[in-house]
Enzyme design. Sequence first.
Site, mmCIF file in Angstrom:
data_model
loop_
_atom_site.group_PDB
_atom_site.id
_atom_site.type_symbol
_atom_site.label_atom_id
_atom_site.label_comp_id
_atom_site.label_asym_id
_atom_site.label_seq_id
_atom_site.Cartn_x
_atom_site.Cartn_y
_atom_site.Cartn_z
ATOM 1 N N TYR A 145 -3.392 4.425 8.181
ATOM 2 C CA TYR A 145 -2.778 3.099 8.337
ATOM 3 C C TYR A 145 -2.357 2.825 9.785
ATOM 4 O O TYR A 145 -2.192 1.687 10.184
ATOM 5 C CB TYR A 145 -1.564 2.940 7.415
ATOM 6 N N LYS A 196 -7.985 16.075 0.840
ATOM 7 C CA LYS A 196 -9.438 15.958 0.607
ATOM 8 C C LYS A 196 -10.089 16.929 1.593
ATOM 9 O O LYS A 196 -10.910 16.544 2.442
ATOM 10 C CB LYS A 196 -9.848 14.491 0.826
ATOM 11 N N ASP A 228 -8.981 13.167 -5.597
ATOM 12 C CA ASP A 228 -9.686 12.548 -6.725
ATOM 13 C C ASP A 228 -9.298 13.220 -8.037
ATOM 14 O O ASP A 228 -9.071 12.564 -9.059
ATOM 15 C CB ASP A 228 -11.204 12.559 -6.502
ATOM 16 N N ASP A 252 0.252 6.302 -1.101
ATOM 17 C CA ASP A 252 0.344 4.885 -1.448
ATOM 18 C C ASP A 252 -0.295 4.653 -2.813
ATOM 19 O O ASP A 252 0.280 4.030 -3.717
ATOM 20 C CB ASP A 252 -0.382 4.078 -0.352
ATOM 21 N N ASP A 256 1.741 4.573 -6.843
ATOM 22 C CA ASP A 256 1.646 3.418 -7.744
ATOM 23 C C ASP A 256 1.064 3.819 -9.096
ATOM 24 O O ASP A 256 1.491 3.320 -10.142
ATOM 25 C CB ASP A 256 0.791 2.312 -7.113
#
Length: 369
Positions: A145, A196, A228, A252, A256
């Site tokens: 980000y 990852k 994943d 992020d 959620d």
Amino acid sequence: MKTFKIAALAGDGIGPEVMREALKVLQVVGRKFGFRPDITEAPVGWAAIDAAGTALPDRTLALCRESQAILFGSVGLPARDPSIPKEARPERAALLRIRKEFNLFANLRPVKLASALSHACPLARERQGRGIDILVVRELTGGLYFGRPKKTESLGNGNFQAIDTMTYATAEIERIARVAFEAARLRRKKVTSIDKANVLENGVLWRDVVTRAAAAYPDVTLEHMFVDNAAMQLVLKPDQFDVMLCENMFGDILSDEAAALAGSLGMLPSASLGATGAETTFGFYEPAGGSAPDIAGKNLANPIAQILSAALMLRHSFGLHAAAAAIEAAVDKAIIAGLRTGDIFNPGETGVRLVGTREMGDAIAAALG
Ligand code: NAD
């Protein structure tokens, strides 16, 4: 008597209603545990634009700087936001500015599904296993980000290329890893670090640094999981997780996904922590949801997310662990007693009673006493 200086910024929509209940609970718990919450309220968001012409007035920011923690409601009113430029709107001018100003690098999002509310969870009961009680620790200031270069460039003939850059330095990973290990010590002592590493250089460094940081916490179990798989495991077997440690973007998304398991935004607190001092950690505490203008001013909002945010503040900024746990237990008591605001009310459930914001806050304060 020990005093803790708190800036209370209620903001817009349901902010003032739920903040009132959290402050009520703070006063009660302060009396019970022998500390004084020195609370100063100040305007933020549209309330501040109306009062002082800007979403984060200098006086509000000065109060935050003088305080040991910020208890925040929510800002933004979709009906009014478009009337002013983007950079002056409350979420940018107040919320993002505060995050930057105080270098809030660690975001903590606990997701706990009360067993009495298992109906509100989108997962079938058998999938909920022994119960859902997860803390997502998300790095908040680095990664994809914020990395540079970040741009879109023309390749000619109407073809464009967009570039985002993912960067993490050892020190950034170390400090968020420490937050996760410290938090795990206060819980079930397990950290699942998400990366990852099979594809990303960042993932390899992340795994390496977290593994080394774990050496200072021999009492905490560390496991690594690819992002994943973590997304899948959250819905297949959520009770395997205690603390999930994530870089910015993975956190992020996964926070959620985890939040959806709790059934309502009205139940979810959050903490964003800044630099760790000798005795206190500066922190910013707010409900996971927004200003909920659809129910604002009607005594319908669930104050639990704001009240639990206050509990997080006591735990992480002031080290008042017993007082924080007492608030959480009082919330459980009110739920077990059958009190429900509209967002967690199931008309088919027996022994429950629909209540308003104020009554829920009163019941939690009374359960503390
Ligand atoms: P929202 O979270 O405000 O509301 C989404 C839904 O959840 C609504 O139906 C609302 O009624 C419900 N809800 C949220 N909190 C609740 C509570 N405590 N009790 C009961 N129900 C609750 O999201 P939105 O509608 O997308 O956004 C409304 C405004 O809030 C926007 O201006 C948005 O930008 C702002 N917002 C602010 C923050 C923040 O201040 N940190 C975060 C998210 C959204």
